[in-house]
Design an enzyme around this catalytic site. Structure first.
Site: not given
Length: 534
Positions: A165, A449
């Protein structure tokens, strides 16, 4: 540092950096920016224009100009690529050595190797992360903990497929300058992985695969597709080798799912329900639109909320109609070996969540911890059996309107002082860790996150600017939040004891105040946060 006439690398040089910052990689970065740099800037300008329209009273809807794509029943995306046929369990995490080995060994089918929300973009993190992926593919990676525990890779056939990612289109890499301007972080992460590891992935019988974050339109997906073709041509790799799964984690993208698949169809590996960023996006896009778009506190917004059901069911229907994988959302719970009661309750919630996704037709789902892999696999095994996916499960029963996707006001839940305190505490703890170099942080038994920090600070901002009252009648004001910040810092200090870093928490508090209490809303907290790191 090495560079070219157009490309200047200003970051410090570390051990083995030359294996990543190769002439081929630098040339690819330059070529991608020459071709796509201006279009990236236009895409970001288009985001700002759309935000201005929404703030002015406009509403989102399915695009009339792309109706022919949605109405054409014939087109399909490419068939699943090697290593991506069965994706029933995917684990996510940053690319440090320990996580790299543990994720690949976890028993998951796929590892999302994260340079984005679970990562802090310190220069060393970005380059050593690429080195760790390269070493993993070469099977030369190992790790020894401070306690003396040894970590090594299992046999190749047992390892998860790596899917990288890159950072989103809005982010920059300040340590690489193109003609004197900061490089696109997206193109840097993509180019470095392609140059160092694409052929290694192909030699292993798979390919270079990606998760694409924070996209807001099919035109941004087209930009990625063009980057894929440019890189494949430059490296002598056949077009269509790259595969990408797009995270539908912004509310504008939810209205363009079919168009996003269409733009990437030669390279598409499906869509993912990025649930936490999706909530952040809804708050951000409609932050000035009054009570109709005010969500209850974060922990009370579940996947059974009407607007979330509409979003996930539409995603499954859209993907399977086009032969694409539909991937479920994150189970962020961290199993506890100390509190059996807390653990049992949380595991039951995870099982319920994964059961709902599997029965809805998702082909797999995400977990944040290796201990959740067996549970997620068990749930999907019970539905899939020997089948690798549910692509044959068409959801013709699903019909979702624009009003369904925007039915935020129908979300059950309340806003309490405890919920406000949780937002503040989670954001402060996460930001202190982020600024210290750690982007995946265990807080209150959840793996947090950047997305959850974004929700937390955005909710506080929205509640203040919409005169929201808590369930006890107390109105959320700047003064109240400032008082609670001080009280939560005291609580954090008591919990962390000698490990409390006053300087780091001072920076975190300043940053949180900037993005939660300022009159002007910051689009992403990671942008001002990035300026606070070397």
């Amino acid at each position: 540092m090495p560079g070219t006439e157009r490309v200047e690398i200003t970051g410090p040089y570390g051990d083995r950096y030359d294996e990543i910052l190769t002439p081929q990689a630098i040339d690819l970065i330059a070529a991608l920016h020459a071709e796509l740099g201006p279009r990236r800037l236009e895409a970001l300008a288009a985001r700002r224009r759309r935000q201005a329209e929404l703030s002015g009273g406009a509403m989102l809807d399915f695009l009339p100009e792309t109706a022919d794509i949605r109405e054409d029943p014939q087109w399909r995306v490419a068939p699943p690529a090697p290593g991506l046929v069965d994706r029933r369990v995917e684990i996510t995490g940053p690319t440090d050595k320990k996580m790299t080995i543990n994720a690949l060994n976890s028993g998951a089918n796929v590892w999302l190797a994260d340079f984005e929300d679970a990562n802090t973009p310190l220069w060393d993190n970005m380059i050593t992360g690429q080195l760790n992926l390269k070493d993993a593919l070469d099977r030369t990676i190992d790790f020894r903990s401070a306690e003396g525990k040894e970590y090594a890779l299992r046999p190749a056939a047992e390892l998860a497929t790596i899917v990288v990612r890159p950072r989103g289109w809005h982010l920059e890499e300040k340590h690489i300058l193109i003609d004197g301007a900061r490089a696109s972080a997206s193109l840097v992460d993509f180019a470095l992985y392609m140059a160092a590891s694409a052929q290694r992935q192909l030699d292993a019988g798979k390919g270079p695969y990606f998760y694409l974050a924070k996209n807001e339109s099919h035109l941004e997906a087209r930009l990625w597709n063009d980057a894929f073709n440019l890189a494949q041509d430059a490296l002598g790799i056949p077009r269509g080798t790259i595969r990408a799964t797009v995270l539908i984690e912004t509310i504008p993208a939810a209205f363009e799912m079919e168009e996003i698949l269409y733009e990437l169809r030669e390279h598409s590996a499906g869509l993912n329900a990025g649930r936490w960023d999706y909530l952040f996006s809804i708050i951000k896009k409609f932050r000035t639109r009054g009570r109709e778009f005010v969500l209850p506190e974060r922990n009370s917004v579940t996947m059974t909320a009407p607007f979330m059901r509409a979003y996930t069911e539409l995603l499954v229907k859209t993907c399977h109609r086009r032969g694409a994988h539909a991937m479920g959302g994150m189970a962020a719970f961290i199993p506890s070996r100390r509190d059996a009661e807390v653990n049992d309750k949380a595991m039951a919630k995870v099982r319920e969540d994964k059961t709902r996704e599997s029965q809805d037709g998702f082909d797999g789902s995400w977990v944040a911890h290796p201990d959740l892999v067996p549970l997620c696999k068990e749930v999907f095994d019970s539905v899939l059996g020997a089948n690798p996916n549910q692509l044959g499960k068409q959801r013709d029963d699903v019909s979702v309107s624009a009003q369904d996707l925007l039915a935020v006001s129908k979300t059950p839940g309340v806003i309490t002082e405890a919920g406000l305190r949780n937002d503040i505490s989670v954001a402060l703890q996460y930001l202190a860790n982020w600024l210290g170099g750690n982007g995946a942080v265990a807080i209150f038994n959840l793996m947090e996150d950047a997305a959850t920090a974004e929700i937390s600070r955005s909710q506080v901002w929205q509640w203040i600017h919409n005169d929201v009252a808590l369930d006890d009648g107390t109105v959320v004001t700047k003064d109240l939040v400032e008082r609670l910040i001080d009280e939560e810092l005291t609580n954090i200090r008591a919990l962390t004891g000698d490990s409390f870093d006053a300087a780091q928490y001072g920076q975190a508090t300043a940053l949180f105040t900037e993005v939660a209490l300022a009159d002007t809303y910051a689009d992403f907290l990671t942008i001002p946060a990035y300026e606070r790191m070397p």
